[in-house]
Design a protein around this motif. Structure first.
Motif, PDB file in Angstrom:
ATOM      1  N   ASN A  79     -25.287 -22.838  35.610  1.00  0.00           N
ATOM      2  CA  ASN A  79     -25.818 -22.388  36.893  1.00  0.00           C
ATOM      3  C   ASN A  79     -25.537 -23.377  38.021  1.00  0.00           C
ATOM      4  OD1 ASN A  79     -27.542 -19.881  36.203  1.00  0.00           O
ATOM      5  ND2 ASN A  79     -28.102 -21.386  34.637  1.00  0.00           N
ATOM      6  N   LEU A  80     -25.235 -24.617  37.657  1.00  0.00           N
ATOM      7  CA  LEU A  80     -25.022 -25.680  38.626  1.00  0.00           C
ATOM      8  C   LEU A  80     -23.555 -25.942  38.917  1.00  0.00           C
ATOM      9  CD1 LEU A  80     -27.634 -28.153  37.110  1.00  0.00           C
ATOM     10  CD2 LEU A  80     -27.920 -26.809  39.199  1.00  0.00           C
ATOM     11  N   PHE A  81     -22.687 -25.604  37.971  1.00  0.00           N
ATOM     12  CA  PHE A  81     -21.262 -25.906  38.080  1.00  0.00           C
ATOM     13  C   PHE A  81     -20.431 -24.649  37.861  1.00  0.00           C
ATOM     14  CE2 PHE A  81     -23.233 -29.886  36.913  1.00  0.00           C
ATOM     15  CZ  PHE A  81     -22.561 -30.827  37.677  1.00  0.00           C
ATOM     16  N   GLY A 528     -27.966  -6.976  35.845  1.00  0.00           N
ATOM     17  CA  GLY A 528     -26.935  -7.960  36.156  1.00  0.00           C
ATOM     18  C   GLY A 528     -26.685  -8.973  35.060  1.00  0.00           C
ATOM     19  N   ILE A 529     -27.121  -8.680  33.836  1.00  0.00           N
ATOM     20  CA  ILE A 529     -26.881  -9.589  32.715  1.00  0.00           C
ATOM     21  C   ILE A 529     -25.387  -9.620  32.392  1.00  0.00           C
ATOM     22  CG2 ILE A 529     -27.350 -10.031  30.272  1.00  0.00           C
ATOM     23  CD1 ILE A 529     -29.758 -10.526  32.043  1.00  0.00           C
ATOM     24  N   ASP A 530     -24.861 -10.796  32.167  1.00  0.00           N
ATOM     25  CA  ASP A 530     -23.439 -10.986  31.887  1.00  0.00           C
ATOM     26  C   ASP A 530     -23.166 -10.715  30.408  1.00  0.00           C
ATOM     27  OD1 ASP A 530     -20.842 -11.979  31.457  1.00  0.00           O
ATOM     28  OD2 ASP A 530     -21.069 -13.494  33.011  1.00  0.00           O
ATOM     29  N   PHE A 531     -22.293  -9.739  30.119  1.00  0.00           N
ATOM     30  CA  PHE A 531     -21.949  -9.401  28.743  1.00  0.00           C
ATOM     31  C   PHE A 531     -20.552  -9.892  28.348  1.00  0.00           C
ATOM     32  CE2 PHE A 531     -24.823  -5.569  29.549  1.00  0.00           C
ATOM     33  CZ  PHE A 531     -25.935  -6.233  29.050  1.00  0.00           C
ATOM     34  N   SER A 532     -19.972 -10.783  29.143  1.00  0.00           N
ATOM     35  CA  SER A 532     -18.662 -11.320  28.806  1.00  0.00           C
ATOM     36  C   SER A 532     -18.758 -12.132  27.509  1.00  0.00           C
ATOM     37  CB  SER A 532     -18.148 -12.213  29.936  1.00  0.00           C
ATOM     38  OG  SER A 532     -18.893 -13.424  30.000  1.00  0.00           O
ATOM     39  N   PHE A 534     -18.584 -15.113  26.889  1.00  0.00           N
ATOM     40  CA  PHE A 534     -19.358 -16.336  27.058  1.00  0.00           C
ATOM     41  C   PHE A 534     -20.660 -16.064  27.805  1.00  0.00           C
ATOM     42  CE2 PHE A 534     -14.980 -17.759  26.550  1.00  0.00           C
ATOM     43  CZ  PHE A 534     -15.114 -18.808  25.651  1.00  0.00           C
ATOM     44  N   GLY A 535     -21.067 -14.801  27.863  1.00  0.00           N
ATOM     45  CA  GLY A 535     -22.200 -14.403  28.674  1.00  0.00           C
ATOM     46  C   GLY A 535     -23.500 -15.099  28.327  1.00  0.00           C
ATOM     47  N   GLY A 536     -23.684 -15.441  27.059  1.00  0.00           N
ATOM     48  CA  GLY A 536     -24.894 -16.125  26.660  1.00  0.00           C
ATOM     49  C   GLY A 536     -25.029 -17.513  27.250  1.00  0.00           C
ATOM     50  N   TYR A 537     -23.917 -18.044  27.740  1.00  0.00           N
ATOM     51  CA  TYR A 537     -23.912 -19.374  28.349  1.00  0.00           C
ATOM     52  C   TYR A 537     -23.646 -19.330  29.857  1.00  0.00           C
ATOM     53  CZ  TYR A 537     -23.450 -21.259  23.590  1.00  0.00           C
ATOM     54  OH  TYR A 537     -23.644 -21.579  22.278  1.00  0.00           O
ATOM     55  N   GLN A 538     -23.403 -18.139  30.385  1.00  0.00           N
ATOM     56  CA  GLN A 538     -22.939 -18.046  31.761  1.00  0.00           C
ATOM     57  C   GLN A 538     -24.061 -18.200  32.787  1.00  0.00           C
ATOM     58  OE1 GLN A 538     -19.840 -18.577  31.872  1.00  0.00           O
ATOM     59  NE2 GLN A 538     -18.830 -16.682  32.448  1.00  0.00           N
ATOM     60  N   SER A 539     -23.642 -18.382  34.035  1.00  0.00           N
ATOM     61  CA  SER A 539     -24.557 -18.469  35.154  1.00  0.00           C
ATOM     62  C   SER A 539     -25.382 -17.194  35.291  1.00  0.00           C
ATOM     63  CB  SER A 539     -23.757 -18.701  36.442  1.00  0.00           C
ATOM     64  OG  SER A 539     -24.584 -18.560  37.582  1.00  0.00           O
ATOM     65  N   LEU A 540     -26.588 -17.359  35.817  1.00  0.00           N
ATOM     66  CA  LEU A 540     -27.484 -16.229  36.081  1.00  0.00           C
ATOM     67  C   LEU A 540     -27.324 -15.729  37.521  1.00  0.00           C
ATOM     68  CD1 LEU A 540     -30.588 -17.800  34.321  1.00  0.00           C
ATOM     69  CD2 LEU A 540     -29.202 -15.893  33.449  1.00  0.00           C
ATOM     70  N   LYS A 541     -26.195 -16.010  38.134  1.00  0.00           N
ATOM     71  CA  LYS A 541     -26.020 -15.715  39.558  1.00  0.00           C
ATOM     72  C   LYS A 541     -26.019 -14.222  39.868  1.00  0.00           C
ATOM     73  CE  LYS A 541     -20.939 -16.111  39.422  1.00  0.00           C
ATOM     74  NZ  LYS A 541     -19.795 -16.889  39.941  1.00  0.00           N
TER      75      LYS A 541
END
Length: 547
Positions: A79-81, A528-532, A534-541
């Protein structure tokens, strides 16, 4: 075909295999809530703004995922980088800090064109100098996977502030699986240059380019991030604030979800025994998608610096004494399956089952220990050792108890040593103060990224988490790994990956036990949940809280 195109083509093939392999796991875990998530309907009206309460366990040792490698650190750090690229649901790279790129015809150079107007959270401009410093001085030198993934990277040129040219000694298509922000983070050169990155004070109060800005970290209680008002991706993030609460008690984490006190918990947030109950809730979603990229594998390590683990008969005896199917069924509640080697079975391009296996056989295990000169004493004990389970919650502690009881049957008395995450990292990766330990690691889409670090002597990096803790330094294994890094022919390289799997099973410096199924749990009111992958580690943007 360019080398990034080659990687994408290979990744798409892997993705189709992953989708088929993941279907059974999704059917097992996802109830009505999972169906809502899959269709993108949250059952609530999305809103801009608000605070998302997420939960972490264990508490990370630091917040720079490229330095303090741990799953909780990644969950916050993403979320920071931002990375140079992101990946979509087919593993295809899409723009992030880089807006476009070209690969040289011979595959030995990649030119990234960087996004204009991006600033660090302290207001300093983001430039190609940050890319150069991060790749050459941090990723290659301190990241546990960096020197394998970027083994052929020899220089990063910066002809202007918005152009970074990566020069390789030979083509390295593997790097296209590692340019995202969860794997290869770009750090601010102006805050890190001239320091030891592992000990830099900014590791616990990060300054990034991401969608959220670090606000505070109250140890043992919470980590607070706030919306980045200057974020380059206009309109994001949707949330005003993300609060990661530290809740160590598993029952309390589950209760926080069920009462609505928390709305999102990544990374196996509740005891596995609770999964079936939670998936039946209309208010919650239990989701397995988003972990195909990391590909978690569970293993049992020996400290090869200590006797008697230099004797392969002892290591083989341990392998025969551990019933992997029983471990998967009882400790992991079926959310795992026995592994045949260090490469996940669904990575069809690389995987081979045609390697030596160690069946569950107590008699064979005892015969091997006898042959190694470890006879039972009058008390029935032939060896006393310690074991340090991964500091990732009660499930891994229960696995430690499983190992203790299993090894007792062959006359090995095990003392369990459980620690919080920072202490665990210090004990295992800095002090090497253990006889045996168990943990999971991310295999990632290409074995050169995640698998090699477990077995390559050059991945012994004192003080670096998730590196080669066992101390294995085998010339034959090293030679195969280095051929994987340098072989340009895809077919020949895949053959070397299969040879690595064979050698890992023959020489057995570490026992690969299980392929794990990870999951996350969140409120059905979120969208807006990321299902890519790497989604479990992705930003919550992109996440929004419904009304």
């Amino acid at each position: 075909m360019t080398f990034d195109d080659l990687f994408i083509s290979r990744a798409l093939s892997r993705r189709s295999v992953l989708a088929q392999a993941g279907a059974a796991g999704a059917a097992l875990l996802l109830g009505a809530g999972g169906a809502r998530a899959a269709s993108g309907v949250s059952g609530a009206t999305p809103q801009t703004g608000g605070t998302l309460i997420a939960v972490l366990d264990p508490e990370p040792a630091g917040l720079i995922a490229g330095i303090t490698i741990s799953a909780p650190a990644v969950a916050v750090s993403s979320n920071l980088f931002d990375g140079l690229v992101e990946y979509d649901e087919t593993f295809k790279p899409r723009p992030s800090l880089a807006t476009s790129w070209e690969t040289a015809p011979d595959g030995t150079a990649i030119t990234f064109h960087l996004r204009e107007g991006v600033t660090w959270h302290d207001g300093a401009p983001f430039t190609s100098a940050d890319v150069q410093y991060s790749l050459m001085e941090v990723t290659k030198k301190t990241h546990p996977r960096g020197n394998a993934v970027f083994a052929n990277l020899v220089a990063v040129e910066t002809p202007d502030p918005l152009t970074a040219v990566l020069r390789f000694a030979r083509p390295s298509p593997v790097v296209w699986a590692a340019f995202n922000g969860t794997e290869t983070q770009i750090l601010p050169k102006h805050l890190y240059e001239g320091t030891n990155p592992l000990a830099n004070p900014w590791n616990v109060k990060p300054v990034g380019t991401g969608a959220f800005v670090f606000k505070e970290w109250i140890k043992g209680d919470r980590i607070v991030l706030e919306r980045n008002p200057n974020y380059w991706d206009k309109g994001r993030p949707s949330l005003d604030r993300v609060v990661f609460r530290i809740i160590r008690d598993a029952a309390s984490r589950a209760a926080a979800l069920e009462t609505g006190e928390a709305q999102y918990i990544p990374l196996n947030p509740v005891p596995l025994s609770d999964v079936q109950r939670l998936k039946s809730s209309k208010d919650l979603v239990v989701e397995t998608r988003g972990f195909e990229g990391p590909a978690p594998m569970y293993f049992f390590d020996f400290n090869l610096r200590r006797e008697p683990f230099g004797d392969i008969r002892v290591r083989q005896a341990f392998a025969h004494a551990l019933n992997r199917q029983a471990l998967a069924d009882t400790v992991f509640y079926g959310l795992a399956k026995p592994a045949t080697g260090p490469v996940p079975s669904y990575q069809a391009q690389f995987y081979t089952p045609d390697v030596p296996q160690y069946d569950f056989n107590i008699a064979k295990a005892e015969a091997l220990l006898d042959a190694a000169g470890l006879k039972k004493g009058a008390d029935g004990v032939r060896l006393r050792i310690d074991h340090v389970p991964a500091a990732y919650g009660e499930d891994y502690r229960r696995a430690g108890e499983f190992f203790r009881q299993a090894l007792k049957r062959i006359g090995v008395e095990v003392t369990l040593r459980n620690f919080d995450l920072p202490t665990y990292v210090k004990i295992i990766f800095t002090e090497y103060d253990f006889d045996t330990h168990s943990a999971w690691y991310s295999a990632y889409p290409d074995p050169q990224i995640g698998v090699q670090r477990r077995f390559w002597s050059q991945a012994i990096k004192k003080g670096t988490p998730s590196s080669n803790a066992s101390g294995v330094a085998d010339p034959e294994i090293d030679a195969v790994i280095e051929r994987i890094q340098t072989e340009g022919d895809v077919g020949k390289r895949n053959a070397q990956v299969r040879e690595l799997q064979r050698l890992a099973q023959v020489k057995l410096p570490s026992i690969t036990l299980l392929e794990l199924t990870f999951f996350r749990v969140y409120s059905s009111r979120l969208s807006g949940i990321d299902f890519s992958p790497f989604g479990g580690y992705q930003s919550l943007k992109s996440v929004q809280v419904g009304s």
